[in-house]
Design a protein around this motif. Structure first.
Motif, PDB file in Angstrom:
ATOM      1  N   THR A 138       0.856  -1.185   0.000  1.00 61.18           N
ATOM      2  CA  THR A 138       0.000   0.000   0.000  1.00 61.18           C
ATOM      3  C   THR A 138       0.891   1.234   0.000  1.00 61.18           C
ATOM      4  O   THR A 138       1.503   1.549   1.020  1.00 61.18           O
ATOM      5  N   PRO A 139       0.988   1.969  -1.145  1.00 63.25           N
ATOM      6  CA  PRO A 139       0.458   1.591  -2.461  1.00 63.25           C
ATOM      7  C   PRO A 139       1.198   0.374  -3.006  1.00 63.25           C
ATOM      8  O   PRO A 139       2.236  -0.022  -2.471  1.00 63.25           O
ATOM      9  N   ILE A 140       0.667  -0.197  -4.063  1.00 67.61           N
ATOM     10  CA  ILE A 140       1.231  -1.431  -4.600  1.00 67.61           C
ATOM     11  C   ILE A 140       2.406  -1.104  -5.521  1.00 67.61           C
ATOM     12  O   ILE A 140       2.240  -0.360  -6.484  1.00 67.61           O
ATOM     13  N   PRO A 141       3.597  -1.635  -5.252  1.00 70.58           N
ATOM     14  CA  PRO A 141       4.758  -1.311  -6.087  1.00 70.58           C
ATOM     15  C   PRO A 141       4.670  -1.949  -7.471  1.00 70.58           C
ATOM     16  O   PRO A 141       4.244  -3.088  -7.619  1.00 70.58           O
ATOM     17  N   SER A 142       5.074  -1.190  -8.487  1.00 75.43           N
ATOM     18  CA  SER A 142       5.020  -1.662  -9.870  1.00 75.43           C
ATOM     19  C   SER A 142       6.083  -2.725 -10.133  1.00 75.43           C
ATOM     20  O   SER A 142       7.124  -2.783  -9.467  1.00 75.43           O
ATOM     21  N   PHE A 143       5.812  -3.550 -11.128  1.00 75.03           N
ATOM     22  CA  PHE A 143       6.772  -4.556 -11.623  1.00 75.03           C
ATOM     23  C   PHE A 143       8.090  -3.879 -11.958  1.00 75.03           C
ATOM     24  O   PHE A 143       8.122  -2.760 -12.478  1.00 75.03           O
ATOM     25  N   GLU A 144       9.190  -4.573 -11.699  1.00 71.61           N
ATOM     26  CA  GLU A 144      10.520  -4.041 -11.992  1.00 71.61           C
ATOM     27  C   GLU A 144      11.303  -5.004 -12.876  1.00 71.61           C
ATOM     28  O   GLU A 144      11.165  -6.222 -12.762  1.00 71.61           O
ATOM     29  N   GLY A 145      12.144  -4.452 -13.741  1.00 71.86           N
ATOM     30  CA  GLY A 145      13.063  -5.257 -14.538  1.00 71.86           C
ATOM     31  C   GLY A 145      12.458  -5.811 -15.809  1.00 71.86           C
ATOM     32  O   GLY A 145      11.400  -5.370 -16.269  1.00 71.86           O
ATOM     33  N   GLU A 146      13.151  -6.804 -16.385  1.00 74.23           N
ATOM     34  CA  GLU A 146      12.694  -7.437 -17.608  1.00 74.23           C
ATOM     35  C   GLU A 146      11.645  -8.500 -17.305  1.00 74.23           C
ATOM     36  O   GLU A 146      11.563  -8.999 -16.177  1.00 74.23           O
ATOM     37  N   PRO A 147      10.838  -8.868 -18.322  1.00 77.93           N
ATOM     38  CA  PRO A 147       9.933 -10.007 -18.141  1.00 77.93           C
ATOM     39  C   PRO A 147      10.701 -11.243 -17.686  1.00 77.93           C
ATOM     40  O   PRO A 147      11.807 -11.510 -18.149  1.00 77.93           O
ATOM     41  N   LYS A 148      10.095 -11.994 -16.772  1.00 80.04           N
ATOM     42  CA  LYS A 148      10.761 -13.151 -16.181  1.00 80.04           C
ATOM     43  C   LYS A 148      10.694 -14.344 -17.129  1.00 80.04           C
ATOM     44  O   LYS A 148       9.682 -14.569 -17.793  1.00 80.04           O
ATOM     45  N   GLU A 149      11.778 -15.124 -17.170  1.00 85.19           N
ATOM     46  CA  GLU A 149      11.838 -16.285 -18.048  1.00 85.19           C
ATOM     47  C   GLU A 149      11.539 -17.558 -17.266  1.00 85.19           C
ATOM     48  O   GLU A 149      12.053 -17.761 -16.168  1.00 85.19           O
ATOM     49  N   PHE A 150      10.692 -18.413 -17.862  1.00 87.48           N
ATOM     50  CA  PHE A 150      10.332 -19.682 -17.245  1.00 87.48           C
ATOM     51  C   PHE A 150      10.269 -20.773 -18.301  1.00 87.48           C
ATOM     52  O   PHE A 150      10.099 -20.494 -19.492  1.00 87.48           O
TER      53      PHE A 150
END
Length: 230
Positions: A172-184
């Protein structure tokens, strides 16, 4: 490499997420939504014109439709667009006019939902099995600055997928996504993968899941939708 199942289970609220990848036989597209508020949880996916739309599960409880009712997935020719908001329509119209994914998203920014300023995440899959992902987000909560990140995968690896989601974690507030898209790693038939992904999402917060497999051989399509509200 951490497994997709573990990654999602360890995050109670990644928000909305887009996963795109390739198995030995299919391109894989997945989109999930989660919710903390009653309004966000009051949604379902339904198939519409080759893609999907959201709608209220209980119309009498719908509060503000502006950021929760939209078309997450649309198809134009052999191109599939997937986003977490009405920027799906922006990308669709730009591609229809011969313009690019990037040009479309340069006209948009994060959602106007202070203090979270929820990122807009978007993806596009092309007929040659290449794909792109994007995130439009505030500059560490500064609503006067929009950071636009684009990720292009011109040679997607077999057995791999990339995941991008709106929030880094709950807060709260909600932190935004960070970095590159994750690989799986990604594998298996559509039903196995759909069940695996759905069961990896937080039970309290998950709302709906869309999965599409596009055959590499003949472009035939399989689609699965799971809604928590039934």
């Amino acid at each position: 490499m951490i497994k997709l199942e573990n990654y999602l289970k360890e995050n109670s609220y990644p928000g909305r997420g887009i996963l795109i990848g390739k198995t030995e036989t299919d391109m894989v597209i997945a989109y999930f939504i989660m919710g903390r508020s009653a309004n966000s949880r009051n949604r379902i996916f339904f198939e519409s014109e080759g893609g999907i739309r959201t709608k209220a599960f209980d119309e009498s409880k719908l509060e503000d439709p502006s950021l929760i009712i939209y078309a997450p997935v649309r198809v134009i020719g052999d191109i599939t667009i997937v986003t977490n908001g009405d920027q799906t329509d922006t990308v669709y119209e730009f591609l229809k006019d011969g313009k690019t994914f990037e040009e479309a998203l340069r006209t948009r920014e994060f959602e106007p939902d202070a203090p979270n300023w929820t990122p807009r995440i978007s993806g596009v899959v092309y007929p040659d099995n290449t794909f792109k992902l994007s995130i439009l987000k505030s500059d560490n909560g500064d609503e006067s600055q929009c950071i636009r990140n684009f990720f292009e995968y011109s040679e997607p690896l077999t057995g791999k997928a990339r995941l991008i989601h709106t929030y880094k974690e709950n807060g709260t507030p909600i932190p935004s996504f960070e970095g590159e898209p994750k690989e799986f790693d990604v594998s298996g038939d559509i039903d196995t993968f759909t069940d695996h992904l759905w069961n990896s999402l937080n039970e309290d917060n998950k709302v709906s899941l869309f999965v599409r497999y596009i055959s590499l051989a003949d472009k035939s399509v399989q689609t699965r939708i799971i809604n928590k509200n039934k």
